[in-house]
Design a protein around this motif. Structure first.
Motif, mmCIF file in Angstrom:
data_model
loop_
_atom_site.group_PDB
_atom_site.id
_atom_site.type_symbol
_atom_site.label_atom_id
_atom_site.label_comp_id
_atom_site.label_asym_id
_atom_site.label_seq_id
_atom_site.Cartn_x
_atom_site.Cartn_y
_atom_site.Cartn_z
ATOM 1 N N UNK A 132 0.848 -1.188 0.000
ATOM 2 C CA UNK A 132 0.000 0.000 0.000
ATOM 3 C C UNK A 132 0.880 1.233 0.000
ATOM 4 N N UNK A 133 0.271 2.393 -0.289
ATOM 5 C CA UNK A 133 1.054 3.626 -0.291
ATOM 6 C C UNK A 133 1.086 4.218 1.118
ATOM 7 N N UNK A 134 1.670 5.405 1.242
ATOM 8 C CA UNK A 134 1.811 6.034 2.552
ATOM 9 C C UNK A 134 0.484 6.437 3.183
ATOM 10 N N UNK A 135 -0.570 6.445 2.398
ATOM 11 C CA UNK A 135 -1.901 6.794 2.907
ATOM 12 C C UNK A 135 -2.757 5.536 3.122
ATOM 13 N N UNK A 136 -2.116 4.394 3.199
ATOM 14 C CA UNK A 136 -2.738 3.071 3.402
ATOM 15 C C UNK A 136 -3.706 2.707 2.282
ATOM 16 N N UNK A 137 -3.507 3.293 1.110
ATOM 17 C CA UNK A 137 -4.313 2.913 -0.047
ATOM 18 C C UNK A 137 -3.673 1.685 -0.685
ATOM 19 N N UNK A 225 -3.782 -8.418 11.860
ATOM 20 C CA UNK A 225 -3.046 -7.153 11.811
ATOM 21 C C UNK A 225 -3.378 -6.318 13.043
ATOM 22 N N UNK A 226 -2.393 -5.551 13.490
ATOM 23 C CA UNK A 226 -2.588 -4.653 14.629
ATOM 24 C C UNK A 226 -3.293 -3.376 14.219
ATOM 25 N N UNK A 227 -2.988 -2.921 13.017
ATOM 26 C CA UNK A 227 -3.599 -1.697 12.497
ATOM 27 C C UNK A 227 -3.536 -1.731 10.985
ATOM 28 N N UNK A 228 -4.033 -0.670 10.360
ATOM 29 C CA UNK A 228 -4.010 -0.594 8.898
ATOM 30 C C UNK A 228 -2.632 -0.287 8.351
ATOM 31 N N UNK A 229 -1.662 -0.098 9.210
ATOM 32 C CA UNK A 229 -0.279 0.118 8.767
ATOM 33 C C UNK A 229 0.424 -1.204 8.469
#
Length: 600
Positions: A132-137, A225-229
């Motif tokens: 994903x990109x830096x914006x979690x896209x 996953x812990x988060x969307x990161x």
């Protein structure tokens, strides 16, 4: 006297009308009371659960189940049936899927529907975010749509009791379904229910994420996953399937037109504290005694004979030439894709037949498979040309307790108008084809006697069979009184043994449909409904074995597979007569070329 007679007749007529109205109103009141739902999805009890889970360190998020619409829903369900309603999970920001942590749980506290043919609740790994990109896209995504274990269906679901409802258990009753892959989280939820006084009876179910022993170390089929990161990570969706009885007096809208809230409890942890090893607990699809009955040698013999009789009948009566005879099973195979759209994950193979764990392991698209359904196909796509004539010949699996519902459908590989994959265009269910008897149109021949065998002359009405002769000899030696059994006259041979439990469905262009639609279920499609170059597949479904509470077992030692017969009409001089005036369409068809009718 004449006046009195007239007055008496008028009074009796008025009395008859009033009585009819009273009976009609009483009937409507009875129907209404029988169809009136007493269970409500929304109550205040869940607030106590939320409070206790908050004290244990869980955060909470709300979501809703919404009625599936292929045009507007955030998820797409291939092979969605017209006779089935789907409720899909909607999370925050109207997302149809949600990243899921190793210690998370989703709780649905709500009502089961009124009496239905089928009800199922199951969580899925919707997609795997690879990069994903830096914006979690998401940039690189693998579509999975894979079931994560057994389905909670109407044969296994636990519910609360309900003395007010007229529906039998488990319908119109409160239930609780918990989706989690962590044993400790499951224990926390159970304790919260006990403390809230909601487990005085066993009304809670676990929709387990079966992820294997290694998930404790961050290795497993489902990527928590812990988060969307976190990448790679899997996202989770939940689907409810509800197949209402179309003949029921009850209105399904009363159930569907209410809210279906659920709660997500999360801890932002990747690994479960104690993973639930649910793989070993999957319901066994095979019951030996059932398999022996459903694949008995005599049954195989009769089914093969029935298939041969169908082939011979089509050859002799219509001059069609047999091109192929293939089984429908769960084999692997490819489909042809046309135009600018590619298949999911750029994979031309179809994997729904293998079910969720296979797709999780090999990162394939299982298209929201249901572990309560055995799917079958011939292993490749087909087209419907001007010289094609197909027949599906099969056994009604319901008659051998292998399933409670089964059907054969046609599904386009892709819809060129919206690029949707595997849309069903026609479905013929067991309720449709079990109304027909092949023996009414395809006559079987009585066994011919060998010329070398002498004919035994019996009384008028029939000859002794060999079993009678053996029994008579036994009886003459003091074995008891013998009763003479006679063969029926040949003109009484109305039902062939080989056609018992066997159905057939014809598929062709209207001008090639050989049988009258009043004697054989018919899918006669014009080119507007199914273009000549449009690839499609034959898609068989057998759902919910009532003895194993899961899908029927598709092994050869448990099930006799349906057959796909393909004929060519090219060069045929004995074309069937034009189809009769179309009948009303089948209740699940909205297409021009409807089942049981000629194309409009």
């Amino acid at each position: 006297k004449i006046v009195e007679k007239v007055d008496c007749e008028q009074v009796m007529a008025i009395f008859s009308i009033i009585l009819s109205l009273i009976i009609s109103c009483s009937y409507l009141d009875i129907v209404y009371s029988q169809c009136d739902l007493t269970c409500e999805n929304v109550d205040d009890d869940i607030a106590d659960i939320v409070s206790q889970m908050d004290d244990l360190g869980y955060s909470v998020m709300s979501g809703q189940f919404e009625l599936y619409d292929p045009e507007t829903s955030p998820v797409y369900i291939p092979f969605a049936r017209d006779d089935t309603d789907y409720l899909v999970s909607i999370f925050e920001d109207d997302n149809g899927h949600y990243r899921f942590g190793g210690q998370d749980a989703i709780i649905f506290r709500g009502c089961t529907p009124p009496t239905v043919k089928y009800f199922g609740y199951r969580s899925y790994s919707a997609a795997r975010i690879i990069t994903q990109d830096n914006f979690t896209v998401p940039i690189d995504v693998t579509i999975l749509e894979s079931s994560l274990g057994d389905t909670t269906n109407q044969l296994v679901i636990n519910t609360e009791s309900n003395d007010e409802t007229t529906f039998p258990a488990p319908f119109d009753r409160k239930t609780n379904i918990v989706t989690t892959g962590d044993e400790q989280t499951w224990t926390d939820v159970m304790n919260a229910y006990i403390n809230a006084g909601l487990l005085t009876e066993n009304s809670i179910n676990i929709d387990v994420i079966s992820n294997g022993y290694l998930s404790k170390f961050g290795i497993g089929w489902f990527k928590y996953s812990e988060s969307e990161l976190d990448v790679p990570r899997d996202t989770l969706s939940i689907v409810m399937r509800i197949q209402f009885d179309e003949d029921s007096e009850c209105n399904k809208d009363q159930y569907l037109n209410q809210s279906f809230p659920f709660r997500v409890f999360y801890k932002d942890e990747t690994r479960p504290r104690q993973p639930i090893i649910g793989v070993n607990d999957l319901r066994d699809t095979k019951k030996k005694s059932q398999c022996r009955k459903a694949t008995d040698d005599r049954l195989k013999y009769y089914f093969d004979k029935a298939t041969s009789n169908v082939i011979e009948h089509v050859r002799k009566e219509y001059g069609y030439k047999l091109v192929s005879n293939k089984p429908l099973d769960d084999r692997s195979g490819k489909c042809s894709w046309l135009g600018p759209w590619g298949p999911p994950n750029n994979d031309e193979n179809v994997h729904i037949f293998k079910h969720g764990f296979y797709c999780m392991l090999y990162q394939k698209d299982c298209m929201f498979d249901n572990r309560d359904t055995y799917y079958s196909w011939p292993g490749e796509d087909n087209t419907l040309g001007e010289d094609d004539f197909y027949m599906i010949v099969g056994l009604n699996h319901n008659n051998f307790t292998l399933s409670t519902q089964n059907s054969i459908s046609l599904a386009t590989v892709q819809n060129p108008d919206n690029a949707n994959a595997f849309e069903l265009i026609e479905t013929v269910t067991n309720e449709d084809y079990q109304q027909y008897n092949l023996g009414d149109i395809i006559k079987c021949k009585p066994k011919s006697k060998s010329k070398s065998r002498s004919k035994s002359k019996g009384k008028k009405g029939g000859n002794d069979d060999s079993r009678d002769r053996r029994r008579r000899l036994k009886g003459s030696s003091g074995g008891g009184k013998f009763r003479h059994h006679k063969k029926p006259n040949r003109d009484k041979y109305q039902h062939c043994k080989e056609f018992e439990d066997v159905f057939a469905v014809q598929i062709a262009r209207p001008e090639n449909c050989a049988f009258d639609s009043t004697v054989v279920p018919s899918v006669c499609l014009d080119t507007d409904t199914l273009p000549a170059d449009q690839p499609f597949i034959f898609f068989g479904e057998a759902t919910l074995n009532p003895e194993t509470f899961t899908m029927p077992d598709g092994d050869k030692d448990c099930m006799i597979h349906w057959r796909l017969l393909r004929f060519s009409t090219k060069g045929c001089t004995r074309r069937p007569s034009p189809p009769p005036t179309p009948k009303p369409t089948w209740p699940y068809s909205n297409n021009a070329g409807s089942i049981g009718s000629a194309a409009v």
